[in-house]
Write a protein that holds these residues in place. Sequence first.
Motif, PDB file in Angstrom:
ATOM      1  N   ARG A 350       0.795  -1.227   0.000  1.00 38.30           N
ATOM      2  CA  ARG A 350       0.000   0.000   0.000  1.00 38.30           C
ATOM      3  C   ARG A 350       0.825   1.273   0.000  1.00 38.30           C
ATOM      4  NH1 ARG A 350      -5.608   0.018  -0.457  1.00 38.30           N
ATOM      5  NH2 ARG A 350      -6.475  -1.955   0.280  1.00 38.30           N
ATOM      6  N   PHE A 351       2.078   1.217   0.550  1.00 38.86           N
ATOM      7  CA  PHE A 351       2.867   2.440   0.699  1.00 38.86           C
ATOM      8  C   PHE A 351       4.139   2.318  -0.145  1.00 38.86           C
ATOM      9  CE2 PHE A 351       0.637   4.200   4.441  1.00 38.86           C
ATOM     10  CZ  PHE A 351      -0.025   3.084   4.928  1.00 38.86           C
ATOM     11  N   ALA A 352       4.270   3.139  -1.170  1.00 39.50           N
ATOM     12  CA  ALA A 352       5.459   3.079  -2.042  1.00 39.50           C
ATOM     13  C   ALA A 352       6.736   3.213  -1.217  1.00 39.50           C
ATOM     14  CB  ALA A 352       5.388   4.189  -3.091  1.00 39.50           C
ATOM     15  N   CYS A 353       6.684   4.014  -0.164  1.00 36.81           N
ATOM     16  CA  CYS A 353       7.934   4.292   0.568  1.00 36.81           C
ATOM     17  C   CYS A 353       8.332   3.141   1.486  1.00 36.81           C
ATOM     18  CB  CYS A 353       7.827   5.602   1.333  1.00 36.81           C
ATOM     19  SG  CYS A 353       6.674   5.551   2.685  1.00 36.81           S
ATOM     20  N   PHE A 354       7.507   2.098   1.573  1.00 35.59           N
ATOM     21  CA  PHE A 354       7.919   0.900   2.338  1.00 35.59           C
ATOM     22  C   PHE A 354       8.305  -0.249   1.401  1.00 35.59           C
ATOM     23  CE2 PHE A 354       7.517   1.775   6.721  1.00 35.59           C
ATOM     24  CZ  PHE A 354       6.406   2.560   6.966  1.00 35.59           C
ATOM     25  N   LYS A 355       8.173  -0.011   0.071  1.00 32.79           N
ATOM     26  CA  LYS A 355       8.355  -1.112  -0.890  1.00 32.79           C
ATOM     27  C   LYS A 355       9.835  -1.311  -1.215  1.00 32.79           C
ATOM     28  CE  LYS A 355       6.001  -2.715  -5.109  1.00 32.79           C
ATOM     29  NZ  LYS A 355       5.223  -3.763  -4.392  1.00 32.79           N
ATOM     30  N   ASP A 356      10.552  -1.792  -0.224  1.00 36.40           N
ATOM     31  CA  ASP A 356      12.025  -1.907  -0.270  1.00 36.40           C
ATOM     32  C   ASP A 356      12.406  -3.198  -0.986  1.00 36.40           C
ATOM     33  OD1 ASP A 356      14.441  -2.295   2.486  1.00 36.40           O
ATOM     34  OD2 ASP A 356      14.713  -2.189   0.299  1.00 36.40           O
ATOM     35  N   GLU A 357      12.525  -3.128  -2.324  1.00 35.30           N
ATOM     36  CA  GLU A 357      12.841  -4.323  -3.116  1.00 35.30           C
ATOM     37  C   GLU A 357      13.996  -3.992  -4.049  1.00 35.30           C
ATOM     38  OE1 GLU A 357       9.151  -5.048  -5.152  1.00 35.30           O
ATOM     39  OE2 GLU A 357       8.174  -5.899  -3.375  1.00 35.30           O
ATOM     40  N   SER A 358      14.640  -5.019  -4.589  1.00 30.81           N
ATOM     41  CA  SER A 358      15.726  -4.766  -5.524  1.00 30.81           C
ATOM     42  C   SER A 358      15.750  -5.943  -6.495  1.00 30.81           C
ATOM     43  CB  SER A 358      17.049  -4.658  -4.751  1.00 30.81           C
ATOM     44  OG  SER A 358      18.036  -4.084  -5.566  1.00 30.81           O
ATOM     45  N   THR A 359      16.805  -6.026  -7.300  1.00 32.00           N
ATOM     46  CA  THR A 359      16.939  -7.222  -8.158  1.00 32.00           C
ATOM     47  C   THR A 359      18.353  -7.757  -7.986  1.00 32.00           C
ATOM     48  OG1 THR A 359      17.623  -5.786  -9.959  1.00 32.00           O
ATOM     49  CG2 THR A 359      15.325  -6.538  -9.985  1.00 32.00           C
ATOM     50  N   TYR A 360      18.491  -9.085  -8.047  1.00 32.12           N
ATOM     51  CA  TYR A 360      19.806  -9.699  -7.993  1.00 32.12           C
ATOM     52  C   TYR A 360      19.833 -10.852  -8.992  1.00 32.12           C
ATOM     53  CZ  TYR A 360      24.205 -11.601  -6.341  1.00 32.12           C
ATOM     54  OH  TYR A 360      25.493 -12.045  -6.278  1.00 32.12           O
ATOM     55  N   GLU A 361      20.791 -10.838  -9.923  1.00 32.00           N
ATOM     56  CA  GLU A 361      20.849 -11.880 -10.961  1.00 32.00           C
ATOM     57  C   GLU A 361      19.477 -11.994 -11.636  1.00 32.00           C
ATOM     58  OE1 GLU A 361      24.727 -12.509 -10.025  1.00 32.00           O
ATOM     59  OE2 GLU A 361      23.661 -13.558 -11.624  1.00 32.00           O
ATOM     60  N   THR A 362      18.899 -10.871 -12.007  1.00 33.30           N
ATOM     61  CA  THR A 362      17.607 -10.723 -12.723  1.00 33.30           C
ATOM     62  C   THR A 362      16.409 -11.191 -11.894  1.00 33.30           C
ATOM     63  OG1 THR A 362      17.498 -12.927 -13.732  1.00 33.30           O
ATOM     64  CG2 THR A 362      18.815 -11.265 -14.902  1.00 33.30           C
ATOM     65  N   LYS A 363      16.620 -11.588 -10.626  1.00 33.44           N
ATOM     66  CA  LYS A 363      15.451 -12.012  -9.801  1.00 33.44           C
ATOM     67  C   LYS A 363      15.087 -10.873  -8.850  1.00 33.44           C
ATOM     68  CE  LYS A 363      14.448 -15.239  -5.965  1.00 33.44           C
ATOM     69  NZ  LYS A 363      13.174 -15.901  -6.270  1.00 33.44           N
ATOM     70  N   LYS A 364      13.764 -10.595  -8.734  1.00 33.02           N
ATOM     71  CA  LYS A 364      13.321  -9.579  -7.783  1.00 33.02           C
ATOM     72  C   LYS A 364      13.542 -10.112  -6.374  1.00 33.02           C
ATOM     73  CE  LYS A 364       9.095  -8.742  -6.162  1.00 33.02           C
ATOM     74  NZ  LYS A 364       7.660  -8.393  -6.070  1.00 33.02           N
ATOM     75  N   VAL A 365      14.150  -9.278  -5.532  1.00 38.01           N
ATOM     76  CA  VAL A 365      14.387  -9.690  -4.133  1.00 38.01           C
ATOM     77  C   VAL A 365      13.815  -8.625  -3.204  1.00 38.01           C
ATOM     78  CG1 VAL A 365      16.415 -11.126  -4.577  1.00 38.01           C
ATOM     79  CG2 VAL A 365      16.696  -8.655  -4.227  1.00 38.01           C
ATOM     80  N   ARG A 366      13.278  -9.083  -2.067  1.00 41.37           N
ATOM     81  CA  ARG A 366      12.648  -8.180  -1.111  1.00 41.37           C
ATOM     82  C   ARG A 366      13.481  -8.063   0.155  1.00 41.37           C
ATOM     83  NH1 ARG A 366       6.600  -9.478   0.096  1.00 41.37           N
ATOM     84  NH2 ARG A 366       6.021  -7.397  -0.618  1.00 41.37           N
ATOM     85  N   PHE A 367      13.641  -6.838   0.654  1.00 40.02           N
ATOM     86  CA  PHE A 367      14.324  -6.623   1.943  1.00 40.02           C
ATOM     87  C   PHE A 367      13.313  -6.092   2.982  1.00 40.02           C
ATOM     88  CE2 PHE A 367      18.334  -7.755   0.433  1.00 40.02           C
ATOM     89  CZ  PHE A 367      18.619  -7.124  -0.765  1.00 40.02           C
ATOM     90  N   LEU A 368      12.466  -5.137   2.514  1.00 41.77           N
ATOM     91  CA  LEU A 368      11.367  -4.612   3.352  1.00 41.77           C
ATOM     92  C   LEU A 368      11.865  -4.210   4.741  1.00 41.77           C
ATOM     93  CD1 LEU A 368       8.620  -7.200   2.301  1.00 41.77           C
ATOM     94  CD2 LEU A 368       9.221  -5.014   1.206  1.00 41.77           C
ATOM     95  N   LYS A 369      12.994  -3.541   4.785  1.00 39.23           N
ATOM     96  CA  LYS A 369      13.637  -3.223   6.070  1.00 39.23           C
ATOM     97  C   LYS A 369      12.743  -2.365   6.962  1.00 39.23           C
ATOM     98  CE  LYS A 369      16.295  -0.272   8.617  1.00 39.23           C
ATOM     99  NZ  LYS A 369      16.188   1.164   8.874  1.00 39.23           N
ATOM    100  N   ARG A 370      12.229  -1.249   6.498  1.00 38.39           N
ATOM    101  CA  ARG A 370      11.477  -0.372   7.405  1.00 38.39           C
ATOM    102  C   ARG A 370      10.087  -0.934   7.718  1.00 38.39           C
ATOM    103  NH1 ARG A 370      10.079   4.052   5.676  1.00 38.39           N
ATOM    104  NH2 ARG A 370      10.859   4.130   3.533  1.00 38.39           N
ATOM    105  N   ALA A 371       9.528  -1.713   6.795  1.00 41.08           N
ATOM    106  CA  ALA A 371       8.234  -2.363   7.086  1.00 41.08           C
ATOM    107  C   ALA A 371       8.429  -3.377   8.204  1.00 41.08           C
ATOM    108  CB  ALA A 371       7.694  -3.038   5.825  1.00 41.08           C
TER     109      ALA A 371
END
Length: 498
Positions: A350-371
């Motif tokens: 719901r909140f763009a500013c919590f959507k802490d994701e990245s990509t590694y070796e073309t795979k989407k990876v989630r960290f979601l640190k502040r959430a």
Amino acid sequence: MSDDDVDHELLALMRQKFSLGGANPNAPPETKVLEHAQFIYDNSIDVAISMAHTKLAAIAVSEEMQKREYSTKTWSEHELHPKAKDEATVNFIFTMDLLNFSFWSLRGEEERFTVDYKGKKWTGYWSLVAALQRALEEGIPITSPEFWIDGGEDEQEVRRSDGTATEVMKSASWKDREAPRLPKESFNTGVYPDPPAPRLPNESFDAGVYSDLPSSQQPTASEANVTANVHDGGIEVSDEKTFEDQQDDDSDVWVDALEAQDQEAVGPEQSPKPKEEELVTPQRVRCTEDVLRHVFRSSTNEEIPMFNLRVHCLREAGRVLHDHFDGSVVTLVQDAKGSAAGLVNLLADRFACFKDESTYETKKVRFLKRAQIFVADLWAAFEGEGCGEFNDIDKITMFADYRVPHIMHSLGLISYCPPLEGRIRRGEIIESGHSWEVQIRGCSIWAIELLRREILKIQPNAKVNAILLDFFLYDLAKEKEKAGEEALPHHRTRSIWY
Ligand SMILES: Nc1nc2c(c(CN[C@H]3C=C[C@H](O)[C@@H]3O)cn2[C@@H]2O[C@H](COP(=O)(O)O)[C@@H](O)[C@H]2O)c(=O)[nH]1
């Protein structure tokens, strides 16, 4: 079997392997952060985990945590953390974790962003907590989501000067509202009078758009996201400051009006003193950029890093809460129905500013640190009860920031390839989303999981999870920093995510 026949075995295998045919609606929520961390570790070439150091650390860390009786209670024992287990604390924690990122500075200890509060100088994460506490003491409702959307309430309480009678006055629209006439001294107490009405009719506020921008300049959801997601998986201060530019314009209007008011108050023809029986305009504050600069004022000449993006986070969160959770953080928490992973996913969805994701070796990876740290702070502050009660709290992982990987490196749990270590040692910034940054974050999460498993091997009844290990290591890092025991500096990424 003819070509038309369905190979049910193959279909079942595909369903099982790719969870096709729709996810099971009754399956418990998963964040996938730990799964992605293991994927990063399994495919990492620049960051390594030392099992030997992990086994040694398991002994040392579990002994020290036991000695300090480290538990959820420790959270509230911190001088600046709120103590009450109530809605105000839920709002405080949400505000804190909305803005809980990137406090590091290129300047020295004396020059970096610093908040003076309770007779002490606070930097880093604690400067944020101190600024919020200070603002609340000054009467600025900085932890109220409705305050952030800058439209303020439709109603305002108007008290008689003797403080007895109170009547609620429905203001027809911000446009029609008179700028308040407050005696000058009230301004000096830091309690801000209302700024002059913004130039927009009330209906633009009702449309759920930012109330102080001409609709032609409203950042659409995607624009706002673009502003918020300048870099894949990370964010940098963006040049497009239509939203902020407009803020500057509005705050100029307010400052001019206040200066005019001041002139009026101190000029030769003193404006007539308000008669006692006159209604005194309520001392209510609106969330303009000037008020936020006041909230985050520093005792040095370095402002809080990424100020504009922090304003953006508040505005976005205020609007999402207003539109989808009747303006209440408690409603947001309750919508997760007691699932920590569910609440993390709700924040990320719901909140763009919590959507802490990245990509590694073309795979989407989630960290979601502040959430995740929001859920963890709630769990710790409420000691696992009330708004802090979650049936799957152990699904929360370590929070991939720049501070805990730093202490893990100094304990030998993780190590870097020479080019990466050299980059960090020279204090050179690593771009948000860079492979090195993703490997540091992913391997740190996985290393804490391995540490947790090693501790449970030697102490099967230890009350330990990734949250408490993380909190403990963060606090240990701050103790070592204070004692000047830092070997390597922490890695530097300017990011909204952590
Ligand atoms: N992984 C992890 N990261 C944490 C914290 C905390 C504070 N948590 C409190 C709550 C319970 C604990 O007992 C702590 O007292 C802040 N940070 C992150 O660090 C950075 C700030 O660093 P510095 O500039 O040095 O203050 C920034 O990214 C901030 O988001 C934590 O606990 N874990």
